[in-house]
Structure formats: structure tokens, C-alpha cells
Design a protein around this motif. Structure first.
Motif, PDB file in Angstrom:
ATOM      1  N   ALA A 259       0.813  -1.213   0.000  1.00  0.00           N
ATOM      2  CA  ALA A 259       0.000   0.000   0.000  1.00  0.00           C
ATOM      3  C   ALA A 259       0.846   1.263   0.000  1.00  0.00           C
ATOM      4  O   ALA A 259       0.438   2.282  -0.561  1.00  0.00           O
ATOM      5  N   CYS A 260       2.035   1.224   0.635  1.00  0.00           N
ATOM      6  CA  CYS A 260       2.833   2.429   0.808  1.00  0.00           C
ATOM      7  C   CYS A 260       4.318   2.119   0.707  1.00  0.00           C
ATOM      8  O   CYS A 260       4.761   1.020   1.068  1.00  0.00           O
ATOM      9  N   VAL A 261       5.066   3.118   0.248  1.00  0.00           N
ATOM     10  CA  VAL A 261       6.523   3.092   0.283  1.00  0.00           C
ATOM     11  C   VAL A 261       6.961   4.341   1.038  1.00  0.00           C
ATOM     12  O   VAL A 261       6.555   5.453   0.697  1.00  0.00           O
ATOM     13  N   PHE A 262       7.795   4.152   2.057  1.00  0.00           N
ATOM     14  CA  PHE A 262       8.149   5.252   2.948  1.00  0.00           C
ATOM     15  C   PHE A 262       9.588   5.709   2.745  1.00  0.00           C
ATOM     16  O   PHE A 262      10.525   4.902   2.788  1.00  0.00           O
ATOM     17  N   ALA A 263       9.748   7.007   2.551  1.00  0.00           N
ATOM     18  CA  ALA A 263      11.061   7.643   2.523  1.00  0.00           C
ATOM     19  C   ALA A 263      11.464   8.018   3.940  1.00  0.00           C
ATOM     20  O   ALA A 263      10.714   7.806   4.898  1.00  0.00           O
ATOM     21  N   GLU A 264      12.671   8.588   4.069  1.00  0.00           N
ATOM     22  CA  GLU A 264      13.132   9.139   5.342  1.00  0.00           C
ATOM     23  C   GLU A 264      13.686  10.536   5.099  1.00  0.00           C
ATOM     24  O   GLU A 264      14.269  10.796   4.042  1.00  0.00           O
ATOM     25  N   LEU A 286       8.751   8.192   6.993  1.00  0.00           N
ATOM     26  CA  LEU A 286       8.959   7.711   8.356  1.00  0.00           C
ATOM     27  C   LEU A 286      10.300   8.224   8.848  1.00  0.00           C
ATOM     28  O   LEU A 286      11.271   8.278   8.095  1.00  0.00           O
ATOM     29  N   ASP A 287      10.351   8.590  10.105  1.00  0.00           N
ATOM     30  CA  ASP A 287      11.572   9.136  10.681  1.00  0.00           C
ATOM     31  C   ASP A 287      11.924   8.364  11.946  1.00  0.00           C
ATOM     32  O   ASP A 287      11.261   8.514  12.970  1.00  0.00           O
ATOM     33  N   PRO A 288      12.970   7.514  11.907  1.00  0.00           N
ATOM     34  CA  PRO A 288      13.294   6.695  13.076  1.00  0.00           C
ATOM     35  C   PRO A 288      14.079   7.411  14.159  1.00  0.00           C
ATOM     36  O   PRO A 288      14.281   6.862  15.235  1.00  0.00           O
ATOM     37  N   GLU A 289      14.529   8.659  13.889  1.00  0.00           N
ATOM     38  CA  GLU A 289      15.432   9.322  14.834  1.00  0.00           C
ATOM     39  C   GLU A 289      14.986  10.718  15.262  1.00  0.00           C
ATOM     40  O   GLU A 289      15.654  11.358  16.075  1.00  0.00           O
ATOM     41  N   GLY A 290      13.866  11.204  14.726  1.00  0.00           N
ATOM     42  CA  GLY A 290      13.380  12.516  15.139  1.00  0.00           C
ATOM     43  C   GLY A 290      14.134  13.668  14.517  1.00  0.00           C
ATOM     44  O   GLY A 290      14.440  14.656  15.185  1.00  0.00           O
ATOM     45  N   PRO A 301       8.464  10.300  22.906  1.00  0.00           N
ATOM     46  CA  PRO A 301       7.046  10.047  22.622  1.00  0.00           C
ATOM     47  C   PRO A 301       6.583  10.694  21.325  1.00  0.00           C
ATOM     48  O   PRO A 301       5.755  10.116  20.601  1.00  0.00           O
ATOM     49  N   ALA A 302       7.109  11.880  20.988  1.00  0.00           N
ATOM     50  CA  ALA A 302       6.731  12.518  19.725  1.00  0.00           C
ATOM     51  C   ALA A 302       7.212  11.697  18.535  1.00  0.00           C
ATOM     52  O   ALA A 302       6.506  11.572  17.515  1.00  0.00           O
ATOM     53  N   LEU A 303       8.407  11.130  18.638  1.00  0.00           N
ATOM     54  CA  LEU A 303       8.956  10.274  17.591  1.00  0.00           C
ATOM     55  C   LEU A 303       8.073   9.060  17.354  1.00  0.00           C
ATOM     56  O   LEU A 303       7.706   8.741  16.205  1.00  0.00           O
ATOM     57  N   MET A 304       7.707   8.381  18.420  1.00  0.00           N
ATOM     58  CA  MET A 304       6.890   7.171  18.295  1.00  0.00           C
ATOM     59  C   MET A 304       5.499   7.493  17.758  1.00  0.00           C
ATOM     60  O   MET A 304       4.957   6.774  16.906  1.00  0.00           O
ATOM     61  N   ARG A 305       4.917   8.575  18.241  1.00  0.00           N
ATOM     62  CA  ARG A 305       3.599   8.981  17.726  1.00  0.00           C
ATOM     63  C   ARG A 305       3.688   9.369  16.248  1.00  0.00           C
ATOM     64  O   ARG A 305       2.768   9.102  15.476  1.00  0.00           O
ATOM     65  N   GLY A 306       4.783  10.012  15.866  1.00  0.00           N
ATOM     66  CA  GLY A 306       4.951  10.412  14.476  1.00  0.00           C
ATOM     67  C   GLY A 306       5.042   9.217  13.544  1.00  0.00           C
ATOM     68  O   GLY A 306       4.435   9.221  12.462  1.00  0.00           O
ATOM     69  N   ILE A 307       5.778   8.185  13.931  1.00  0.00           N
ATOM     70  CA  ILE A 307       5.868   6.974  13.112  1.00  0.00           C
ATOM     71  C   ILE A 307       4.500   6.321  12.991  1.00  0.00           C
ATOM     72  O   ILE A 307       4.070   5.925  11.900  1.00  0.00           O
ATOM     73  N   ALA A 308       3.801   6.204  14.113  1.00  0.00           N
ATOM     74  CA  ALA A 308       2.472   5.588  14.099  1.00  0.00           C
ATOM     75  C   ALA A 308       1.506   6.377  13.227  1.00  0.00           C
ATOM     76  O   ALA A 308       0.735   5.803  12.450  1.00  0.00           O
TER      77      ALA A 308
END
Length: 317
Positions: A259-264, A286-290, A301-308
Motif C-alpha cells: 500500500a505504501c513506500v516510505f522515505a526518510e 517515516l523518521d526513526p530518529e526525530g 514520545p513525539a517520535l513514536m507517535r509520528g511513526i504511528a
């Protein structure tokens, strides 16, 4: 802890302990390698002192080059928190050369951190999350760090174990403020538990939908929340993938209906345009490091919420 303090909220207890401590000016000089690690360290140190951060802004540990200011910070450090040389390879030699008086804490080695094997190739089988290794101070027999995925903070259970290890190391180095570190660590662990429950509910509707990521940074997040990552554009984000790899990933997207392809944000987004061209897949980030988040206790918490949120928005639409 005094009996009357047991009935007070943790934030009030922390404030009382910090106000009563005579040694705040003598708090250790602490350095953290990357933003997610810095956020957890800052949460445990809140009210005592602020740790320094090496990899700032949108820089990536995969491509980072040390600056003179980084070497100066290491030379003054009493404690250095990092994941380990498998992730922050740029830091391995400077730690030995510059941080001679510092205690180095590799959080990949933290008791209670569960490690997952690195996945091979660019296309994975559905729900292929390798083997788990519950980590005390050693891996399973014959298992080396070079074989594991190093983005351990993206599993909330690992983040809680890292917080405990951070508090223990700080308390050992700075006994005068140990009570404050303990209170802060408890508060941070409870906030991670609440965050985990929130994200589980948010991601449940998209758990089965296949998607492709830029590089294999999200395995812990996928495994913890039952998500269906099916491949990565590149194994090593420092190297452009071959034409063969791009062809394999495009076939994977088409064959599985990804369904999706994610850049960083740290890496070349044009590759994602090339991958999705001619397919029905949508693009996300998607950003794994903020990279674009403000440093400090609130980043994790902002990082995890952002990925979700990015996963839910792209996979759910």
C-alpha cells in the motif's frame, strides 16, 4: 523515602528531592549520541542537569562525521550513552581517544533489551522479524552484534529497559542525585507504558497491510505492533541501491500489493519516486530518529507517535 512522601504524586516527590539536593551543581557531564537516546537520558536527568547531544538536527548516525565541538564534549564527559559501535561507528575511535575519563554505556548491552536479527536482502517474508535474543549481558551462543538490527529504541519494552540502565549508570556516577534519577526513571517508564497502549490501539486497524521502507530501521516497531513490512529499498543507507535491488523491490510492491513506500527525511527521496512509479503504492515519510523534532525529554514520545501517525495515515487511507 519518607513515609509521607509515598502518598505524593511522583512529580511532587521529584521536585522535593531536587530542591533538597545540595549537589546539583556537581552533576556529571553527560553526552548522548543520537536524539532518541538523548531524549531518554534527558528524561531521567530532568531537573538535575541536561545531557549534551552529538548527532543534531537531521543528521544521521549512518553518515555522521565528528566535529571539533563533539571531541571537546567527549573530553569533558563523565558518562557517554550510545547504542554501540554497530550503529554509531563514527563514535568508536573518538570515544577511545577523547573520552578517556568517561564511562561508556552501550545501550545495546542493557539488561532486558531484546535484540532482533538483521533481515537479509531487500524483500522479506511477511512478519519475518528474525530471532529474538533476550539480552542480559550476552547474546545467544554464537550471536554477534553485527548480526542484529540496532534500532532498539523503537520497541517500547526496549526503551523501558534502556531507561532503567540509564538511571542505574547515572546513580552509580552521581549518588547524590540517585533518588531524583530513580523517580524520573519511574515516571518515564509509566509514560512509555501509556504511550504503548495508545499506539497499539491506533495501529490495530492497519496491522495487516504490506508496506516498504527506505531502510530496515523499523523492525522492532513492526514486531511489537504486528505490522507487515515486506521490504527495504536499501540495506545500507550510505549506499545507493543497485538497479537489481530496485527491480526486486518494485516486483515485491506489485506482487504483494504494497500500500505504501516510505522515505526518510535524512536520505534521498527521489529513490522512492522511482520505486513507486507505475505502481499503485502511495508515498509516505517515516523518521526513526526525530530529525525534525525538538531535542529533549519530549522527543521520544513525539517520535513514536509520528511513526504511528505516518503509518496509519498512509496505510489507512
Amino acid at each position: 523515602m519518607r513515609p509521607v512522601m509515598r502518598h505524593l504524586p511522583p512529580s511532587v516527590v521529584a521536585a522535593i528531592l531536587l530542591a533538597a539536593s545540595p549537589a546539583l551543581a556537581d552533576a556529571p557531564k553527560v553526552v548522548a549520541s543520537i536524539k532518541p537516546v538523548h531524549s531518554l537520558v534527558a528524561a531521567v536527568m530532568e531537573g538535575v542537569a541536561e545531557p549534551a547531544l552529538i548527532v543534531r538536527g537531521a543528521a544521521s548516525p549512518h553518515t555522521y562525521a565528528m566535529k571539533p565541538s563533539d571531541a571537546k564534549a567527549l573530553a569533558a564527559a563523565d558518562l557517554v550513552f550510545w547504542v554501540g559501535p554497530e550503529l554509531e561507528s563514527f563514535l568508536d575511535k573518538p570515544l577511545k581517544a577523547n573520552a578517556k575519563k568517561a564511562t561508556s554505556v552501550e545501550l545495546l548491552e542493557a539488561p532486558g533489551v531484546t535484540l532482533l536479527d538483521a533481515r537479509e536482502g531487500g524483500a522479506w517474508e511477511a512478519h519475518d522479524h528474525g530471532h529474538k535474543h533476550d539480552h542480559g549481558h550476552a547474546h545467544g551462543e554464537g550471536h554477534g552484534h553485527e548480526e542484529v538490527n540496532t534500532h532498539v529504541w523503537l520497541d517500547p519494552a526496549n526503551a523501558r529497559a534502556m531507561v532503567a540502565a540509564i538511571a542505574e549508570a547515572l546513580s552509580a556516577k552521581d549518588p547524590a542525585n540517585a533518588a531524583a534519577y530513580t523517580v524520573n526513571a519511574g515516571r518515564t517508564a509509566r509514560s512509555i507504558d501509556a504511550l504503548d497502549a495508545e499506539l497499539k490501539a491506533a495501529l490495530a486497524p492497519v496491522a495487516g497491510k504490506p508496506f516498504v521502507v527506505f531502510h530496515d530501521a523499523y523492525q522492532y516497531f513492526e514486531a511489537h505492533y504486528g505490522l507487515n513490512g515486506v521490504g527495504a529499498i536499501t540495506v545500507n543507507p550510505e549506499r545507493r541501491p543497485s538497479a537489481k535491488r530496485l527491480s526486486e523491490i518494485r516486483a515485491r510492491i506489485t506482487g504483494l500489493g504494497a500500500a505504501c513506500v516510505f522515505a526518510e527525511p535524512q536520505f534521498e527521496p527521489a529513490l522512492v519516486d522511482t520505486i513507486v512509479d507505475g505502481t499503485r503504492a502511495k508515498k509516505g515519510v517515516l523518521d526513526p530518529e526525530g530529525a525534525e523534532l525538538k531535542d529533549g525529554p519530549g522527543l521520544y514520545p513525539a517520535l513514536m507517535r509520528g511513526i504511528a501517525a505516518s503509518l496509519k495515515d498512509c496505510l489507512g487511507s
